[in-house]
Motif scaffolding. Structure first.
Motif, PDB file in Angstrom:
ATOM      1  N   ARG A 170     -14.574 -31.652  -5.836  1.00  0.00           N
ATOM      2  CA  ARG A 170     -15.121 -31.201  -4.558  1.00  0.00           C
ATOM      3  C   ARG A 170     -14.482 -31.884  -3.358  1.00  0.00           C
ATOM      4  N   ASN A 171     -13.785 -32.973  -3.588  1.00  0.00           N
ATOM      5  CA  ASN A 171     -13.162 -33.699  -2.490  1.00  0.00           C
ATOM      6  C   ASN A 171     -11.799 -33.077  -2.188  1.00  0.00           C
ATOM      7  N   PRO A 172     -11.613 -32.458  -1.022  1.00  0.00           N
ATOM      8  CA  PRO A 172     -10.322 -31.839  -0.718  1.00  0.00           C
ATOM      9  C   PRO A 172      -9.231 -32.865  -0.411  1.00  0.00           C
ATOM     10  N   ASN A 173      -9.585 -34.126  -0.269  1.00  0.00           N
ATOM     11  CA  ASN A 173      -8.588 -35.153   0.049  1.00  0.00           C
ATOM     12  C   ASN A 173      -7.889 -35.714  -1.182  1.00  0.00           C
ATOM     13  N   THR A 174      -8.306 -35.315  -2.368  1.00  0.00           N
ATOM     14  CA  THR A 174      -7.715 -35.840  -3.598  1.00  0.00           C
ATOM     15  C   THR A 174      -6.206 -35.584  -3.683  1.00  0.00           C
ATOM     16  N   PRO A 175      -5.706 -34.373  -3.389  1.00  0.00           N
ATOM     17  CA  PRO A 175      -4.250 -34.173  -3.428  1.00  0.00           C
ATOM     18  C   PRO A 175      -3.506 -35.032  -2.402  1.00  0.00           C
ATOM     19  N   LEU A 176      -4.101 -35.252  -1.253  1.00  0.00           N
ATOM     20  CA  LEU A 176      -3.468 -36.088  -0.233  1.00  0.00           C
ATOM     21  C   LEU A 176      -3.356 -37.528  -0.713  1.00  0.00           C
ATOM     22  N   ILE A 177      -4.420 -38.047  -1.286  1.00  0.00           N
ATOM     23  CA  ILE A 177      -4.401 -39.426  -1.783  1.00  0.00           C
ATOM     24  C   ILE A 177      -3.390 -39.572  -2.909  1.00  0.00           C
ATOM     25  N   GLY A 178      -3.395 -38.615  -3.839  1.00  0.00           N
ATOM     26  CA  GLY A 178      -2.435 -38.656  -4.935  1.00  0.00           C
ATOM     27  C   GLY A 178      -1.003 -38.542  -4.454  1.00  0.00           C
ATOM     28  N   VAL A 235      13.731 -41.431  -1.874  1.00  0.00           N
ATOM     29  CA  VAL A 235      12.947 -41.350  -0.634  1.00  0.00           C
ATOM     30  C   VAL A 235      12.596 -39.896  -0.342  1.00  0.00           C
ATOM     31  N   LEU A 236      13.562 -38.993  -0.538  1.00  0.00           N
ATOM     32  CA  LEU A 236      13.302 -37.578  -0.319  1.00  0.00           C
ATOM     33  C   LEU A 236      12.219 -37.069  -1.275  1.00  0.00           C
ATOM     34  N   CYS A 237      12.294 -37.470  -2.535  1.00  0.00           N
ATOM     35  CA  CYS A 237      11.256 -37.079  -3.496  1.00  0.00           C
ATOM     36  C   CYS A 237       9.884 -37.599  -3.059  1.00  0.00           C
ATOM     37  N   GLY A 238       9.832 -38.841  -2.575  1.00  0.00           N
ATOM     38  CA  GLY A 238       8.571 -39.405  -2.102  1.00  0.00           C
ATOM     39  C   GLY A 238       8.015 -38.664  -0.901  1.00  0.00           C
ATOM     40  N   LEU A 239       8.883 -38.313   0.035  1.00  0.00           N
ATOM     41  CA  LEU A 239       8.429 -37.572   1.214  1.00  0.00           C
ATOM     42  C   LEU A 239       7.954 -36.175   0.851  1.00  0.00           C
ATOM     43  N   ILE A 240       8.631 -35.549  -0.102  1.00  0.00           N
ATOM     44  CA  ILE A 240       8.200 -34.214  -0.546  1.00  0.00           C
ATOM     45  C   ILE A 240       6.828 -34.296  -1.205  1.00  0.00           C
ATOM     46  N   MET A 241       6.589 -35.340  -1.985  1.00  0.00           N
ATOM     47  CA  MET A 241       5.270 -35.498  -2.617  1.00  0.00           C
ATOM     48  C   MET A 241       4.180 -35.705  -1.573  1.00  0.00           C
ATOM     49  N   MET A 242       4.470 -36.513  -0.562  1.00  0.00           N
ATOM     50  CA  MET A 242       3.489 -36.720   0.504  1.00  0.00           C
ATOM     51  C   MET A 242       3.207 -35.415   1.238  1.00  0.00           C
ATOM     52  N   TRP A 243       4.256 -34.667   1.542  1.00  0.00           N
ATOM     53  CA  TRP A 243       4.103 -33.408   2.273  1.00  0.00           C
ATOM     54  C   TRP A 243       3.313 -32.399   1.446  1.00  0.00           C
ATOM     55  N   ASN A 244       3.621 -32.310   0.133  1.00  0.00           N
ATOM     56  CA  ASN A 244       2.889 -31.377  -0.724  1.00  0.00           C
ATOM     57  C   ASN A 244       1.418 -31.748  -0.836  1.00  0.00           C
ATOM     58  N   LYS A 301      -1.545 -29.240   0.381  1.00  0.00           N
ATOM     59  CA  LYS A 301      -2.611 -28.808  -0.524  1.00  0.00           C
ATOM     60  C   LYS A 301      -3.987 -29.201   0.018  1.00  0.00           C
ATOM     61  N   THR A 302      -4.080 -30.384   0.616  1.00  0.00           N
ATOM     62  CA  THR A 302      -5.344 -30.816   1.213  1.00  0.00           C
ATOM     63  C   THR A 302      -5.743 -29.897   2.359  1.00  0.00           C
ATOM     64  N   THR A 303      -4.776 -29.514   3.177  1.00  0.00           N
ATOM     65  CA  THR A 303      -5.061 -28.593   4.288  1.00  0.00           C
ATOM     66  C   THR A 303      -5.576 -27.259   3.754  1.00  0.00           C
ATOM     67  N   GLU A 304      -4.946 -26.753   2.699  1.00  0.00           N
ATOM     68  CA  GLU A 304      -5.401 -25.493   2.106  1.00  0.00           C
ATOM     69  C   GLU A 304      -6.822 -25.617   1.555  1.00  0.00           C
ATOM     70  N   LEU A 305      -7.101 -26.720   0.867  1.00  0.00           N
ATOM     71  CA  LEU A 305      -8.446 -26.906   0.307  1.00  0.00           C
ATOM     72  C   LEU A 305      -9.500 -27.066   1.394  1.00  0.00           C
ATOM     73  N   ARG A 306      -9.145 -27.722   2.484  1.00  0.00           N
ATOM     74  CA  ARG A 306     -10.099 -27.858   3.598  1.00  0.00           C
ATOM     75  C   ARG A 306     -10.399 -26.501   4.219  1.00  0.00           C
ATOM     76  N   LYS A 307      -9.375 -25.645   4.344  1.00  0.00           N
ATOM     77  CA  LYS A 307      -9.600 -24.306   4.893  1.00  0.00           C
ATOM     78  C   LYS A 307     -10.519 -23.499   3.985  1.00  0.00           C
ATOM     79  N   ILE A 308     -10.296 -23.593   2.675  1.00  0.00           N
ATOM     80  CA  ILE A 308     -11.154 -22.878   1.724  1.00  0.00           C
ATOM     81  C   ILE A 308     -12.579 -23.409   1.801  1.00  0.00           C
ATOM     82  N   LYS A 309     -12.728 -24.720   1.882  1.00  0.00           N
ATOM     83  CA  LYS A 309     -14.060 -25.316   1.952  1.00  0.00           C
ATOM     84  C   LYS A 309     -14.769 -24.892   3.234  1.00  0.00           C
ATOM     85  N   ASN A 310     -14.038 -24.874   4.360  1.00  0.00           N
ATOM     86  CA  ASN A 310     -14.660 -24.429   5.625  1.00  0.00           C
ATOM     87  C   ASN A 310     -15.035 -22.966   5.573  1.00  0.00           C
ATOM     88  N   ARG A 311     -14.204 -22.109   4.958  1.00  0.00           N
ATOM     89  CA  ARG A 311     -14.528 -20.692   4.839  1.00  0.00           C
ATOM     90  C   ARG A 311     -15.762 -20.481   3.984  1.00  0.00           C
TER      91      ARG A 311
END
Length: 100
Positions: free
Chosen positions: A11-19, A71-80, A84-94
């Motif tokens: 239920r926590n949409p921040n889980t992908p961001l933390i990971g 470094v590029l791989c790390g930045l891509i993981m952070m961005w992804n 994903k967190t942004t998408e989950l927050r939008k779904i949760k708000n909807r």
């Protein structure tokens, strides 16, 4: 639409961001470690063993390209994770707006 939540932990949409942040920081820390390890190796007469892909990057651009790859791989993981967190927050708000 079927409920997207499977359990309390999902239920926590921040889980992908933390990971993504943890994995991204891990990759960037490994890149820094690898940079200093390769720099020390260049100054020594020791034999170095690397994966063939890393040797390919090292032959193309030296230690900066090898570290830049991680470094590029790390930045891509952070961005992804943030995406994903942004998408989950939008779904949760909807779903919250539909419940009201």
């Amino acid at each position: 639409m079927e409920n997207m939540y499977r359990g309390k932990s999902s239920r926590n949409p921040n889980t992908p961001l933390i990971g993504g942040l943890l994995m991204g920081i891990g990759f960037i820390a490994f890149a820094v470690y690898l940079y200093f390890d390769l720099a020390a190796w260049e100054q020594s007469n020791e034999e170095m063993r690397l994966h063939s892909l890393l040797w390919f990057f090292y032959d193309l651009g030296g230690k900066l390209l090898v570290c830049g790859f991680f470094v590029l791989c790390g930045l891509i993981m952070m961005w992804n994770g943030a995406k994903k967190t942004t998408e989950l927050r939008k779904i949760k708000n909807r779903t919250r707006q539909n419940d009201v």
